[in-house]
Motif scaffolding. Sequence first.
Motif, PDB file in Angstrom:
ATOM      1  N   GLU A 179       0.747  -1.195  -0.028  1.00  0.00           N
ATOM      2  CA  GLU A 179       0.084  -0.054   0.247  1.00  0.00           C
ATOM      3  C   GLU A 179       0.689   0.986  -0.497  1.00  0.00           C
ATOM      4  O   GLU A 179       1.647   1.626   1.126  1.00  0.00           O
ATOM      5  N   LEU A 180       0.487   2.260  -0.700  1.00  0.00           N
ATOM      6  CA  LEU A 180       0.786   3.447  -1.035  1.00  0.00           C
ATOM      7  C   LEU A 180       0.246   4.369  -0.255  1.00  0.00           C
ATOM      8  O   LEU A 180      -0.727   4.322  -1.863  1.00  0.00           O
ATOM      9  N   THR A 181      -0.153   5.439   0.281  1.00  0.00           N
ATOM     10  CA  THR A 181      -0.632   6.443   1.342  1.00  0.00           C
ATOM     11  C   THR A 181       0.196   7.815  -0.158  1.00  0.00           C
ATOM     12  O   THR A 181       0.955   8.170   0.114  1.00  0.00           O
ATOM     13  N   VAL A 182      -0.914   8.497  -0.433  1.00  0.00           N
ATOM     14  CA  VAL A 182      -0.666   8.939  -1.698  1.00  0.00           C
ATOM     15  C   VAL A 182      -1.297  10.717  -0.672  1.00  0.00           C
ATOM     16  O   VAL A 182      -3.002  10.649  -0.648  1.00  0.00           O
ATOM     17  N   THR A 183      -1.079  11.453  -0.286  1.00  0.00           N
ATOM     18  CA  THR A 183      -1.888  12.619  -0.172  1.00  0.00           C
ATOM     19  C   THR A 183      -2.563  14.165  -0.607  1.00  0.00           C
ATOM     20  O   THR A 183      -1.331  13.903  -2.068  1.00  0.00           O
ATOM     21  N   PRO A 184      -2.915  14.978  -0.243  1.00  0.00           N
ATOM     22  CA  PRO A 184      -3.625  15.729  -1.988  1.00  0.00           C
ATOM     23  C   PRO A 184      -2.328  17.117  -1.721  1.00  0.00           C
ATOM     24  O   PRO A 184      -1.501  17.204  -0.818  1.00  0.00           O
ATOM     25  N   ARG A 185      -1.834  17.331  -2.511  1.00  0.00           N
ATOM     26  CA  ARG A 185      -0.910  18.404  -2.860  1.00  0.00           C
ATOM     27  C   ARG A 185      -1.245  19.626  -1.684  1.00  0.00           C
ATOM     28  O   ARG A 185      -2.297  19.921  -2.160  1.00  0.00           O
ATOM     29  N   VAL A 186       0.106  19.763  -1.276  1.00  0.00           N
ATOM     30  CA  VAL A 186      -0.295  20.998  -0.914  1.00  0.00           C
ATOM     31  C   VAL A 186       0.387  22.183  -1.352  1.00  0.00           C
ATOM     32  O   VAL A 186       1.870  21.954  -1.135  1.00  0.00           O
ATOM     33  N   VAL A 187      -0.408  23.204  -1.738  1.00  0.00           N
ATOM     34  CA  VAL A 187       0.272  24.634  -2.019  1.00  0.00           C
ATOM     35  C   VAL A 187       0.319  24.876  -1.682  1.00  0.00           C
ATOM     36  O   VAL A 187       0.134  25.473  -0.374  1.00  0.00           O
ATOM     37  N   ALA A 188       1.637  26.128  -1.329  1.00  0.00           N
ATOM     38  CA  ALA A 188       2.091  27.563  -0.762  1.00  0.00           C
ATOM     39  C   ALA A 188       1.935  28.370  -0.805  1.00  0.00           C
ATOM     40  O   ALA A 188       1.468  28.943  -2.360  1.00  0.00           O
ATOM     41  N   LEU A 189       1.256  29.027   0.078  1.00  0.00           N
ATOM     42  CA  LEU A 189       0.321  30.337   0.080  1.00  0.00           C
ATOM     43  C   LEU A 189       0.836  31.042   0.947  1.00  0.00           C
ATOM     44  O   LEU A 189       1.594  31.311   1.496  1.00  0.00           O
ATOM     45  N   ALA A 190       0.066  32.441   0.717  1.00  0.00           N
ATOM     46  CA  ALA A 190       1.141  33.723   1.349  1.00  0.00           C
ATOM     47  C   ALA A 190       0.280  34.058   2.197  1.00  0.00           C
ATOM     48  O   ALA A 190      -0.916  33.260   2.885  1.00  0.00           O
ATOM     49  N   GLN A 191       1.612  34.869   3.102  1.00  0.00           N
ATOM     50  CA  GLN A 191       0.967  34.834   4.420  1.00  0.00           C
ATOM     51  C   GLN A 191      -0.338  36.050   4.350  1.00  0.00           C
ATOM     52  O   GLN A 191      -1.097  36.854   4.111  1.00  0.00           O
ATOM     53  N   SER A 192      -1.601  35.258   5.823  1.00  0.00           N
ATOM     54  CA  SER A 192      -2.197  36.111   5.624  1.00  0.00           C
ATOM     55  C   SER A 192      -2.294  37.582   6.258  1.00  0.00           C
ATOM     56  O   SER A 192      -1.344  37.914   7.081  1.00  0.00           O
ATOM     57  N   ALA A 302      -5.136  25.012   5.642  1.00  0.00           N
ATOM     58  CA  ALA A 302      -5.594  24.415   7.332  1.00  0.00           C
ATOM     59  C   ALA A 302      -3.725  24.438   7.709  1.00  0.00           C
ATOM     60  O   ALA A 302      -3.706  24.902   9.020  1.00  0.00           O
ATOM     61  N   VAL A 303      -2.518  23.863   6.900  1.00  0.00           N
ATOM     62  CA  VAL A 303      -1.377  24.041   6.827  1.00  0.00           C
ATOM     63  C   VAL A 303      -0.726  25.467   7.175  1.00  0.00           C
ATOM     64  O   VAL A 303      -0.296  26.071   8.071  1.00  0.00           O
ATOM     65  N   GLN A 304      -0.927  26.101   6.007  1.00  0.00           N
ATOM     66  CA  GLN A 304      -0.831  27.928   6.040  1.00  0.00           C
ATOM     67  C   GLN A 304      -1.193  28.509   7.860  1.00  0.00           C
ATOM     68  O   GLN A 304      -0.228  28.815   8.586  1.00  0.00           O
ATOM     69  N   LEU A 305      -2.510  27.699   7.262  1.00  0.00           N
ATOM     70  CA  LEU A 305      -2.648  29.163   9.337  1.00  0.00           C
ATOM     71  C   LEU A 305      -2.615  28.413  10.018  1.00  0.00           C
ATOM     72  O   LEU A 305      -1.883  29.061  11.642  1.00  0.00           O
ATOM     73  N   LYS A 306      -1.730  26.634  10.003  1.00  0.00           N
ATOM     74  CA  LYS A 306      -1.646  26.492  11.218  1.00  0.00           C
ATOM     75  C   LYS A 306       0.005  26.924  11.587  1.00  0.00           C
ATOM     76  O   LYS A 306       0.202  26.778  12.471  1.00  0.00           O
ATOM     77  N   ARG A 307       1.055  27.461  10.324  1.00  0.00           N
ATOM     78  CA  ARG A 307       1.717  28.354  10.220  1.00  0.00           C
ATOM     79  C   ARG A 307       1.591  29.221  10.816  1.00  0.00           C
ATOM     80  O   ARG A 307       2.971  29.009  11.760  1.00  0.00           O
ATOM     81  N   VAL A 446      -6.687  36.355   0.753  1.00  0.00           N
ATOM     82  CA  VAL A 446      -5.177  37.720   2.012  1.00  0.00           C
ATOM     83  C   VAL A 446      -5.842  39.044   1.664  1.00  0.00           C
ATOM     84  O   VAL A 446      -6.067  39.673   2.783  1.00  0.00           O
ATOM     85  N   ALA A 447      -6.251  39.420   0.243  1.00  0.00           N
ATOM     86  CA  ALA A 447      -7.014  40.935   0.481  1.00  0.00           C
ATOM     87  C   ALA A 447      -8.403  40.716   1.003  1.00  0.00           C
ATOM     88  O   ALA A 447      -8.555  42.469   1.891  1.00  0.00           O
ATOM     89  N   SER A 449      -8.671  39.555   4.578  1.00  0.00           N
ATOM     90  CA  SER A 449      -8.313  39.812   5.417  1.00  0.00           C
ATOM     91  C   SER A 449      -7.027  41.273   5.708  1.00  0.00           C
ATOM     92  O   SER A 449      -7.829  41.527   6.962  1.00  0.00           O
ATOM     93  N   ARG A 450      -7.171  41.033   4.984  1.00  0.00           N
ATOM     94  CA  ARG A 450      -6.393  42.687   4.799  1.00  0.00           C
ATOM     95  C   ARG A 450      -7.677  43.621   5.114  1.00  0.00           C
ATOM     96  O   ARG A 450      -7.154  45.041   6.353  1.00  0.00           O
ATOM     97  N   ALA A 451      -8.149  43.954   4.536  1.00  0.00           N
ATOM     98  CA  ALA A 451      -9.822  44.455   4.465  1.00  0.00           C
ATOM     99  C   ALA A 451     -10.491  44.528   5.587  1.00  0.00           C
ATOM    100  O   ALA A 451     -10.723  45.694   6.595  1.00  0.00           O
ATOM    101  N   HIS A 452     -10.157  43.278   6.235  1.00  0.00           N
ATOM    102  CA  HIS A 452     -11.044  42.571   7.574  1.00  0.00           C
ATOM    103  C   HIS A 452     -10.045  43.565   8.825  1.00  0.00           C
ATOM    104  O   HIS A 452     -10.309  44.448   9.807  1.00  0.00           O
ATOM    105  N   ARG A 453      -8.588  43.368   8.186  1.00  0.00           N
ATOM    106  CA  ARG A 453      -8.282  43.535  10.061  1.00  0.00           C
ATOM    107  C   ARG A 453      -7.520  45.561   9.717  1.00  0.00           C
ATOM    108  O   ARG A 453      -7.864  46.106  10.977  1.00  0.00           O
ATOM    109  N   ASP A 454      -7.984  46.118   8.076  1.00  0.00           N
ATOM    110  CA  ASP A 454      -8.428  47.661   8.513  1.00  0.00           C
ATOM    111  C   ASP A 454      -9.416  48.514   9.089  1.00  0.00           C
ATOM    112  O   ASP A 454      -9.171  49.469   9.819  1.00  0.00           O
ATOM    113  N   ASN A 455     -10.407  47.156   8.813  1.00  0.00           N
ATOM    114  CA  ASN A 455     -11.942  47.377   9.286  1.00  0.00           C
ATOM    115  C   ASN A 455     -11.878  47.863  11.413  1.00  0.00           C
ATOM    116  O   ASN A 455     -12.496  47.488  11.727  1.00  0.00           O
ATOM    117  N   ASN A 456     -10.871  47.072  11.282  1.00  0.00           N
ATOM    118  CA  ASN A 456     -11.124  46.656  12.698  1.00  0.00           C
ATOM    119  C   ASN A 456     -10.472  46.832  13.572  1.00  0.00           C
ATOM    120  O   ASN A 456      -9.519  46.128  14.786  1.00  0.00           O
TER     121      ASN A 456
END
Length: 456
Positions: A179-192, A302-307, A446-447, A449-456
Amino acid sequence: MPRLRPFRALSVALRVVRLTDRGSAFVVLGGLGLVAGYAAGMPILLYAGCFALALPLMAGVLVRSRESSLAVARQFAFPVVEAGTTSRVTLRVDNYARTGLRGVHWADGLPWQPWATASGWLPPLSARVGGLNQRSAAQLTYSLTPRDRGIFEIGPLLLQSIDPLALANGTWSVGGVTELTVTPRVVALAQSALLAQSGDGDARVLQRRSAGDDDDAMTREYRRGDAMRRVHWRASARHGSLMVRQEEQHSYPEARIIVDTRLAGYPDAGRNESVRLSSGAITAAARSPRFEWIVSMLASAAVQLKREGFLVEVIETGPSQLAEASIVHRRAAEEQEFLTRLATFGPVESAPGWWGEPVPSTSAGGPVLALVAHPEPETVAYLRRQALAGVLAVAFVVESSSSFGDFARTGDPARQPVADELRDAGWKVIAVQSFDDVAEAWTLFVAESRAHRDNN
């Protein structure tokens, strides 16, 4: 050489003998010779016809009777790999037979098209000598690049031999599967823009201390077994008894990801004949390109937010498949377990109203993400209640690429589009399609999240 295909019975060596084109030609010529010799009364043609028929028969018997007693051990460079990445596979083949084995092609069985790896020559294996149980061994390697996530059975080893006159060939399988376990592709995402970052690169942690003196909040009474290095001498002098330092209580900001896992929410789910999966929630009859995009975004987000320091909670609208892995936090082991569970994560059947409403996690004001395609009205009603005031709620809606849309397939043309329903409830909606890039879609989040940060 004909294409090799894996066999389903793996515990015993299966043998399939077929005539080659040359062997089939000998059979045809032999039959014509017999007919012509009998009709013309020419014994020489009868002899030639019998000889032409006997050659392929003898070749088939020779190929069929070749003794092989092989043991196969298969090892992956990494037993868990990400979809689209290449893994190296090593096969060790040991010969226990009393006869040698040479002139054999090999290929390893695959659960997806073309159903077997490229074939190659198996190195000659010597015979077992006397009663010493000596054997010859060969090591084979090849590269494997799974395209889809899942748990796949690789193997068995397929061998093919041919007689010296190339009249018949035999194919048989050896060994079992791995058996070989293949996980979904994790894409590198921008910092929120949801958390300020500290100088060491880790996300800022919110620390809770009870009201009063800091020394009192950081200490407790000495207990038997506590290390003396943890004694807080200033607090001990003030209390008149030994006090030790205790670990500060940390409260990590929370983020929730709501995933629609109900099969009814994916009208595009259909059969994928190019992949055969051995087990798990994903089946060949329920694969959806729109759900695959959602899984890729789920894993990457999930990986990006966790990091970034978030405690990530994944909420499924269908029966739970992630179980304890639905909470993703700081440890790398938890991240790997989460991604491994996603290997068999898929849309499932569920009865209406089977799940109760989870309690929103709003104590740290973290974001709420929704990943949906064409959710049922019950799921939309649940999502409407999650868009709370002061909380960033962003929904990724994977729309249909068909010109007819979802309504023609679901028989509900009067229903308001899902994106409009969520916008009316206060969600920020990002509409995507199954072929859109996950990283580009995340930049829109990300855009927001920035608008939410600026408004709060």
